[in-house]
Design an enzyme around this catalytic site. Structure first.
Site, PDB file in Angstrom:
ATOM      1  N   ARG A   1      -4.949  57.634 -43.061  1.00 41.08           N
ATOM      2  CA  ARG A   1      -3.730  57.219 -42.347  1.00 41.08           C
ATOM      3  C   ARG A   1      -2.617  56.818 -43.315  1.00 41.08           C
ATOM      4  NH1 ARG A   1      -8.062  56.702 -39.190  1.00 41.08           N
ATOM      5  NH2 ARG A   1      -7.897  56.512 -36.917  1.00 41.08           N
TER       6      ARG A   1
ATOM      7  N   GLY B   1     -12.819  65.594 -40.526  1.00 37.67           N
ATOM      8  CA  GLY B   1     -12.548  65.597 -39.082  1.00 37.67           C
ATOM      9  C   GLY B   1     -11.332  64.751 -38.732  1.00 37.67           C
TER      10      GLY B   1
ATOM     11  N   ASP C   1     -20.195  55.389 -36.817  1.00 38.27           N
ATOM     12  CA  ASP C   1     -20.667  56.085 -38.021  1.00 38.27           C
ATOM     13  C   ASP C   1     -21.901  55.413 -38.633  1.00 38.27           C
ATOM     14  OD1 ASP C   1     -18.653  57.950 -37.758  1.00 38.27           O
ATOM     15  OD2 ASP C   1     -17.248  56.814 -38.986  1.00 38.27           O
TER      16      ASP C   1
HETATM   17  C1  S3P Z   1     -12.487  58.013 -37.251  1.00 35.90           C
HETATM   18  C2  S3P Z   1     -12.904  57.894 -35.954  1.00 35.90           C
HETATM   19  C3  S3P Z   1     -14.278  58.207 -35.527  1.00 35.90           C
HETATM   20  C4  S3P Z   1     -15.243  58.215 -36.710  1.00 35.90           C
HETATM   21  C5  S3P Z   1     -14.701  58.988 -37.870  1.00 35.90           C
HETATM   22  C6  S3P Z   1     -13.399  58.397 -38.345  1.00 35.90           C
HETATM   23  C7  S3P Z   1     -11.075  57.734 -37.557  1.00 35.90           C
HETATM   24  O1  S3P Z   1     -14.286  59.483 -34.919  1.00 35.90           O
HETATM   25  O2  S3P Z   1     -16.481  58.750 -36.316  1.00 35.90           O
HETATM   26  O3  S3P Z   1     -15.627  58.995 -38.944  1.00 35.90           O
HETATM   27  O4  S3P Z   1     -10.729  57.573 -38.745  1.00 35.90           O
HETATM   28  O5  S3P Z   1     -10.280  57.637 -36.616  1.00 35.90           O
HETATM   29  P1  S3P Z   1     -13.942  59.671 -33.334  1.00 35.90           P
HETATM   30  O6  S3P Z   1     -12.587  59.176 -33.101  1.00 35.90           O
HETATM   31  O7  S3P Z   1     -14.046  61.147 -33.087  1.00 35.90           O
HETATM   32  O8  S3P Z   1     -15.012  58.890 -32.640  1.00 35.90           O
END
Ligand code: S3P
Length: 432
Positions: A26, A93, A318
């Site tokens: 972020r 992700g 996590d």
């Molecule tokens: C994250 C949110 C989570 C987490 C990921 C990091 C983030 O995912 O599992 O490792 O930085 O916003 P989800 O929002 O898909 O649950």
């Protein structure tokens, strides 16, 4: 790469928690959107967060690395991203889900996001749907998976009910809301990590929370001067679990983010009977838009089984693989409920955790929405495959130290996605 982790000395000494991955992503993104250069300290140097720096650079931001996690990011402003690029998100992700929120509202732009084999199995329809409702045009493979193409359009604010408690979807929609006409409201079914909301407030954006709803209004510019990234509770959790499981251990974890939306795992640990001493609340936050930090002391001790309920899941998402491992050593049964999201992480973490721990001697079974573990007083050991999943690799390492016979982890290099120094830090603690 294969690595062996065998029982030996207790864990002693102290560890500076490595920088937080979520906040680092972020910080880079907000740096790129900001009018003024942003000074970032404590940025995580790992594969995922390098992907984010490369992405913002491809979009026109200038990233100056000063070493030891210190960066200066000269951004392009809220609407100044390069109008075309193919972005490789690697394994990240969070980058895959957050970046489209910023891009979708910059008319004239068209971008494609793609990544590694694991990223190609991560759903993006969850962000494409709300962004399309705001006016953007998106295309994904089978309408669901990367590569994801984004054609930006003028956006209109929406009221969006999140179908799952996901900080990534929430953040994507809120960032798009910054570029949209009018107001954008996101309603969360359960609270999830709130780093984006805090950064929005710091960036001077009109953001507010009313119960489960977060609202942001469209703006012309955002400006942040500096971001300090605290230590990552999701990384520190591995050492904490090792200290709880390995007899004679007692460690201190310093500089860890204490944001209550991130420390659910430590609350679960305490409920299982582990000695986790230290403030797990926001006491040291300078202001509600900053990130609070804490230091903890974690000591070896017996555990009792517990049930992790669906409302706790987003706050420890996590770390749930570690809850399964702890359950192997606890008295009675440990159950995780409402965690079907684990199926769409870097691996299907319900399947890979159950298969992995069972192979080490655990009495564990998968359920539709989590797992159930019967504590048998320990683990035999053996071999575990990481499936390219960083958290599974680190889980195997901790299991190895706590097991009777040691564990061979196949694919240990995956740890570099979030924590390149993991094995070295763990070895440092066992040397006291
Ligand atoms: C994250 C949110 C989570 C987490 C990921 C990091 C983030 O995912 O599992 O490792 O930085 O916003 P989800 O929002 O898909 O649950």
């Amino acid at each position: 790469m294969k690595a062996r982790f065998a029982p030996g000395s207790p864990l002693r000494g102290s560890l500076a928690a490595p920088p937080d991955k979520s906040i680092s992503h972020r910080a880079a993104l907000f740096g790129a959107m900001s009018e003024e250069p942003v000074h970032v300290t404590g940025y995580l140097d790992a594969a995922d967060t390098r992907s984010t720096l490369a992405a913002v650079a491809a979009l026109g931001a200038r990233v100056q690395e000063r070493g030891r996690g210190e960066l200066v990011i000269a951004g392009v402003g809220l609407r100044g991203a390069a109008r075309a690029a193919t972005i490789d998100v690697g394994n990240a992700g969070t980058l895959l889900r957050l970046l489209p929120g910023w891009l979708a509202g910059q008319p004239g732009g068209a971008w494609t996001l793609d990544g590694d084999a694991s990223i190609r199995r991560r759903p993006v329809d969850r962000i494409a749907r709300p962004l399309a409702a705001m006016g953007a045009a998106l295309e994904a493979r089978e309408d669901r998976f990367p590569p994801l193409s984004i054609a930006a359009r003028p956006l209109a604010g929406i009221a969006y009910d999140l179908p799952v408690a996901s900080a990534q979807i929430k953040s994507c929609v809120l960032v798009a809301g910054l570029l949209a006409e009018g107001k954008t409201t996101v309603r969360e079914p359960e609270p999830s990590r709130d780093h984006t909301e805090r950064l929005l407030a710091r960036a001077g954006a009109p953001v507010s929370r009313d119960g489960a709803c977060v609202t942001v209004r469209g703006v012309d510019t955002v400006t942040i001067d500096a971001v300090h990234v605290p230590g990552d509770p999701s990384s520190a959790a591995f050492h904490a679990a090792a200290a709880v499981l390995v007899p004679g251990s007692r460690i201190a974890i310093e500089g860890m983010a204490a944001n209550w939306t991130r420390v659910g795992f430590f609350r679960i640990l305490q409920r299982m009977g582990a000695a986790v001493a230290g403030p797990l609340e926001e006491r040291e936050a300078a202001a509600p838009d900053h990130e609070p930090v804490c230091s903890l002391e974690v000591t070896h001790g017996p555990l009792r089984g517990t049930t992790v309920t669906p409302d706790e899941v987003p706050l420890a998402i996590d770390e749930l693989p570690l809850v399964a491992l702890l359950g192997c050593f606890a008295e009675g049964e440990t159950v995780v409920q409402g965690a079907q999201e684990l199926r769409v992480k870097e691996s299907d973490r319900i399947a890979t955790v159950v298969e992995g721990l069972r192979g080490l001697g655990a009495d564990i079974e998968a359920t539709d929405d989590g797992f159930a573990v019967r504590g048998t007083g320990g683990l035999r050991g053996g071999a575990i495959r990481a499936h390219g999943d960083h958290r599974l690799a680190m889980l195997g390492a901790v299991a190895g130290l706590a097991s009777r016979g040691g564990v061979d982890v196949d694919g240990m290099e995956a740890a570099a996605v979030s924590y390149p120094g993991f094995a070295g830090d763990l070895a440092g603690l066992t040397r006291g």
